[in-house]
Scaffold this motif. Structure first.
Motif, PDB file in Angstrom:
ATOM      1  N   LYS A 210       0.841  -1.192   0.000  1.00  0.00           N
ATOM      2  CA  LYS A 210       0.000   0.000   0.000  1.00  0.00           C
ATOM      3  C   LYS A 210       0.882   1.249   0.000  1.00  0.00           C
ATOM      4  O   LYS A 210       2.090   1.179   0.236  1.00  0.00           O
ATOM      5  N   THR A 211       0.251   2.387  -0.246  1.00  0.00           N
ATOM      6  CA  THR A 211       0.920   3.679  -0.118  1.00  0.00           C
ATOM      7  C   THR A 211       0.039   4.575   0.729  1.00  0.00           C
ATOM      8  O   THR A 211      -1.193   4.453   0.692  1.00  0.00           O
ATOM      9  N   MET A 212       0.651   5.455   1.509  1.00  0.00           N
ATOM     10  CA  MET A 212      -0.115   6.283   2.449  1.00  0.00           C
ATOM     11  C   MET A 212       0.299   7.740   2.401  1.00  0.00           C
ATOM     12  O   MET A 212       1.466   8.061   2.177  1.00  0.00           O
ATOM     13  N   GLN A 213      -0.690   8.611   2.614  1.00  0.00           N
ATOM     14  CA  GLN A 213      -0.445  10.044   2.754  1.00  0.00           C
ATOM     15  C   GLN A 213      -1.135  10.513   4.034  1.00  0.00           C
ATOM     16  O   GLN A 213      -2.321  10.257   4.231  1.00  0.00           O
ATOM     17  N   VAL A 214      -0.370  11.166   4.912  1.00  0.00           N
ATOM     18  CA  VAL A 214      -0.926  11.697   6.156  1.00  0.00           C
ATOM     19  C   VAL A 214      -0.880  13.216   6.090  1.00  0.00           C
ATOM     20  O   VAL A 214       0.190  13.807   5.866  1.00  0.00           O
ATOM     21  N   PHE A 215      -2.037  13.850   6.245  1.00  0.00           N
ATOM     22  CA  PHE A 215      -2.145  15.304   6.126  1.00  0.00           C
ATOM     23  C   PHE A 215      -2.148  15.952   7.505  1.00  0.00           C
ATOM     24  O   PHE A 215      -2.916  15.573   8.385  1.00  0.00           O
ATOM     25  N   TYR A 216      -1.278  16.935   7.655  1.00  0.00           N
ATOM     26  CA  TYR A 216      -1.181  17.686   8.899  1.00  0.00           C
ATOM     27  C   TYR A 216      -1.506  19.146   8.640  1.00  0.00           C
ATOM     28  O   TYR A 216      -1.332  19.645   7.528  1.00  0.00           O
ATOM     29  N   ILE A 217      -1.966  19.822   9.678  1.00  0.00           N
ATOM     30  CA  ILE A 217      -2.154  21.267   9.610  1.00  0.00           C
ATOM     31  C   ILE A 217      -1.164  21.902  10.576  1.00  0.00           C
ATOM     32  O   ILE A 217      -1.116  21.552  11.753  1.00  0.00           O
ATOM     33  N   VAL A 218      -0.347  22.789  10.060  1.00  0.00           N
ATOM     34  CA  VAL A 218       0.666  23.464  10.866  1.00  0.00           C
ATOM     35  C   VAL A 218       0.168  24.858  11.236  1.00  0.00           C
ATOM     36  O   VAL A 218      -0.174  25.652  10.364  1.00  0.00           O
ATOM     37  N   ASP A 219       0.110  25.110  12.529  1.00  0.00           N
ATOM     38  CA  ASP A 219      -0.201  26.450  13.037  1.00  0.00           C
ATOM     39  C   ASP A 219       1.117  27.209  13.105  1.00  0.00           C
ATOM     40  O   ASP A 219       2.035  26.805  13.827  1.00  0.00           O
ATOM     41  N   GLU A 220       1.244  28.291  12.353  1.00  0.00           N
ATOM     42  CA  GLU A 220       2.520  28.994  12.252  1.00  0.00           C
ATOM     43  C   GLU A 220       3.023  29.509  13.600  1.00  0.00           C
ATOM     44  O   GLU A 220       4.232  29.545  13.846  1.00  0.00           O
ATOM     45  N   GLU A 221       2.127  29.863  14.485  1.00  0.00           N
ATOM     46  CA  GLU A 221       2.560  30.332  15.810  1.00  0.00           C
ATOM     47  C   GLU A 221       3.254  29.202  16.576  1.00  0.00           C
ATOM     48  O   GLU A 221       4.320  29.404  17.168  1.00  0.00           O
ATOM     49  N   ALA A 222       2.651  28.019  16.551  1.00  0.00           N
ATOM     50  CA  ALA A 222       3.240  26.866  17.229  1.00  0.00           C
ATOM     51  C   ALA A 222       4.535  26.450  16.540  1.00  0.00           C
ATOM     52  O   ALA A 222       5.513  26.076  17.200  1.00  0.00           O
ATOM     53  N   ALA A 223       4.557  26.523  15.205  1.00  0.00           N
ATOM     54  CA  ALA A 223       5.753  26.154  14.450  1.00  0.00           C
ATOM     55  C   ALA A 223       6.900  27.114  14.751  1.00  0.00           C
ATOM     56  O   ALA A 223       8.061  26.701  14.854  1.00  0.00           O
ATOM     57  N   THR A 224       6.580  28.384  14.891  1.00  0.00           N
ATOM     58  CA  THR A 224       7.607  29.372  15.226  1.00  0.00           C
ATOM     59  C   THR A 224       8.222  29.065  16.584  1.00  0.00           C
ATOM     60  O   THR A 224       9.439  29.130  16.761  1.00  0.00           O
ATOM     61  N   ASN A 225       7.387  28.715  17.546  1.00  0.00           N
ATOM     62  CA  ASN A 225       7.882  28.358  18.879  1.00  0.00           C
ATOM     63  C   ASN A 225       8.797  27.136  18.810  1.00  0.00           C
ATOM     64  O   ASN A 225       9.808  27.057  19.527  1.00  0.00           O
ATOM     65  N   ALA A 226       8.453  26.182  17.952  1.00  0.00           N
ATOM     66  CA  ALA A 226       9.290  24.988  17.785  1.00  0.00           C
ATOM     67  C   ALA A 226      10.641  25.364  17.188  1.00  0.00           C
ATOM     68  O   ALA A 226      11.685  24.864  17.620  1.00  0.00           O
ATOM     69  N   ARG A 227      10.639  26.264  16.205  1.00  0.00           N
ATOM     70  CA  ARG A 227      11.893  26.699  15.588  1.00  0.00           C
ATOM     71  C   ARG A 227      12.763  27.472  16.584  1.00  0.00           C
ATOM     72  O   ARG A 227      13.987  27.341  16.594  1.00  0.00           O
ATOM     73  N   ILE A 228      12.127  28.270  17.429  1.00  0.00           N
ATOM     74  CA  ILE A 228      12.877  29.047  18.420  1.00  0.00           C
ATOM     75  C   ILE A 228      13.528  28.113  19.443  1.00  0.00           C
ATOM     76  O   ILE A 228      14.684  28.307  19.826  1.00  0.00           O
ATOM     77  N   ARG A 229      12.797  27.094  19.877  1.00  0.00           N
ATOM     78  CA  ARG A 229      13.375  26.135  20.824  1.00  0.00           C
ATOM     79  C   ARG A 229      14.571  25.424  20.198  1.00  0.00           C
ATOM     80  O   ARG A 229      15.613  25.233  20.841  1.00  0.00           O
ATOM     81  N   ALA A 230      14.418  25.040  18.938  1.00  0.00           N
ATOM     82  CA  ALA A 230      15.504  24.369  18.229  1.00  0.00           C
ATOM     83  C   ALA A 230      16.704  25.311  18.076  1.00  0.00           C
ATOM     84  O   ALA A 230      17.858  24.905  18.262  1.00  0.00           O
ATOM     85  N   TYR A 231      16.442  26.549  17.753  1.00  0.00           N
ATOM     86  CA  TYR A 231      17.506  27.549  17.586  1.00  0.00           C
ATOM     87  C   TYR A 231      18.275  27.763  18.886  1.00  0.00           C
ATOM     88  O   TYR A 231      19.511  27.779  18.901  1.00  0.00           O
ATOM     89  N   ASN A 232      17.545  27.915  19.987  1.00  0.00           N
ATOM     90  CA  ASN A 232      18.197  28.149  21.281  1.00  0.00           C
ATOM     91  C   ASN A 232      19.106  26.989  21.670  1.00  0.00           C
ATOM     92  O   ASN A 232      20.202  27.194  22.214  1.00  0.00           O
ATOM     93  N   ASN A 233      18.670  25.770  21.390  1.00  0.00           N
ATOM     94  CA  ASN A 233      19.489  24.600  21.702  1.00  0.00           C
ATOM     95  C   ASN A 233      20.700  24.489  20.781  1.00  0.00           C
ATOM     96  O   ASN A 233      21.804  24.149  21.215  1.00  0.00           O
ATOM     97  N   ALA A 234      20.486  24.764  19.491  1.00  0.00           N
ATOM     98  CA  ALA A 234      21.586  24.687  18.523  1.00  0.00           C
ATOM     99  C   ALA A 234      22.614  25.783  18.777  1.00  0.00           C
ATOM    100  O   ALA A 234      23.812  25.598  18.553  1.00  0.00           O
ATOM    101  N   LEU A 235      22.150  26.929  19.242  1.00  0.00           N
ATOM    102  CA  LEU A 235      23.025  28.075  19.469  1.00  0.00           C
ATOM    103  C   LEU A 235      24.105  27.774  20.503  1.00  0.00           C
ATOM    104  O   LEU A 235      25.243  28.244  20.385  1.00  0.00           O
ATOM    105  N   ARG A 236      23.764  26.983  21.493  1.00  0.00           N
ATOM    106  CA  ARG A 236      24.710  26.652  22.562  1.00  0.00           C
ATOM    107  C   ARG A 236      25.939  25.920  22.044  1.00  0.00           C
ATOM    108  O   ARG A 236      26.994  25.924  22.672  1.00  0.00           O
ATOM    109  N   GLU A 237      25.782  25.261  20.890  1.00  0.00           N
ATOM    110  CA  GLU A 237      26.872  24.454  20.347  1.00  0.00           C
ATOM    111  C   GLU A 237      27.694  25.178  19.287  1.00  0.00           C
ATOM    112  O   GLU A 237      28.616  24.601  18.722  1.00  0.00           O
TER     113      GLU A 237
END
Length: 214
Positions: free
Chosen positions: A162-189
């Motif tokens: 079989k083949t599958m497609q899973v559809f997600y809806i991204v809320d840009e506000e929540a996505a921005t918060n995720a990117r900021i958390r990732a940035y803060n952690n990456a910045l330390r290194e």
């Protein structure tokens, strides 16, 4: 002055008419979009996965969620091209969505740094490579917690596959918060990134266009 007043009144009176016409055209386009997608699903033999709802109701609900979010929301699709186990197919599709988002976020950030910082005479090549890799990896980890599944579909390929497609809806506000958390952690290194912390942070906070991405 009188002519200007008359013109302004005419514009104000015409505005509701123009808005109604635009809204009607948009609704017509959305209805056509839905019909086209449903025709595709039926023609290609797609079926709903993991839900008691029909595929047409799931699609209508999906579009309704996107419409309510407006510019703050967008669609992200995870794909598993071929599988035999439903659990494996679903997990691969979910991971695919997160990976695709992370790669888009990483490449977009890199593109902005290269163009903007290089213009200021800053070398953004090798000294930032570790930062890019760390940021992309951490975005993938963080965004998984923010993705909200809308619906999933699958179709039989034959021979038990079989083949599958899973559809997600991204809320840009929540996505921005995720990117900021990732940035803060990456910045330390990364000492190189720390020197440009404020400017990089500004890039990370901004939305991106991947048909919705960063």
């Amino acid at each position: 002055m009188k002519k200007i007043f008359v013109f302004m009144m005419a514009m104000l009176l015409a505005a509701p008419v123009v808005y109604a016409q635009n809204n009607k055209a948009l609704e017509k386009a959305r209805a056509k979009e839905y019909k086209t997608k449903m025709k595709e699903y039926k023609k290609e033999g797609w079926k709903i996965f993991g839900s008691s709802r029909s595929i047409d109701v799931s699609l209508l609900t999906h579009y309704d969620k996107l419409n309510k979010l407006g510019e703050k929301g967008y669609e992200l699709v995870g794909i598993c091209a071929k599988y035999k186990s439903d659990n494996v197919g679903y997990q691969v599709a979910a991971n695919n969505a997160a990976t695709m988002y992370a790669r888009t976020a990483g490449s977009t950030l890199k593109g902005r740094l290269v163009s903007d910082l290089a213009a200021d005479g800053v070398d953004t090549s090798s000294e930032f490579d570790h930062f890019y890799a760390a940021y992309e990896s951490l975005v993938e980890k963080e965004i998984k917690g923010e993705l909200r599944q809308s619906y999933a579909v699958y179709k039989d390929l034959g021979n038990g596959e079989k083949t599958m497609q899973v559809f997600y809806i991204v809320d840009e506000e929540a996505a921005t918060n995720a990117r900021i958390r990732a940035y803060n952690n990456a910045l330390r290194e990364s000492e190189a990134a720390q020197k440009m912390a404020d400017k990089i942070s500004d890039f990370v906070k901004k939305g991106f266009d991947q048909q919705g991405g960063e």
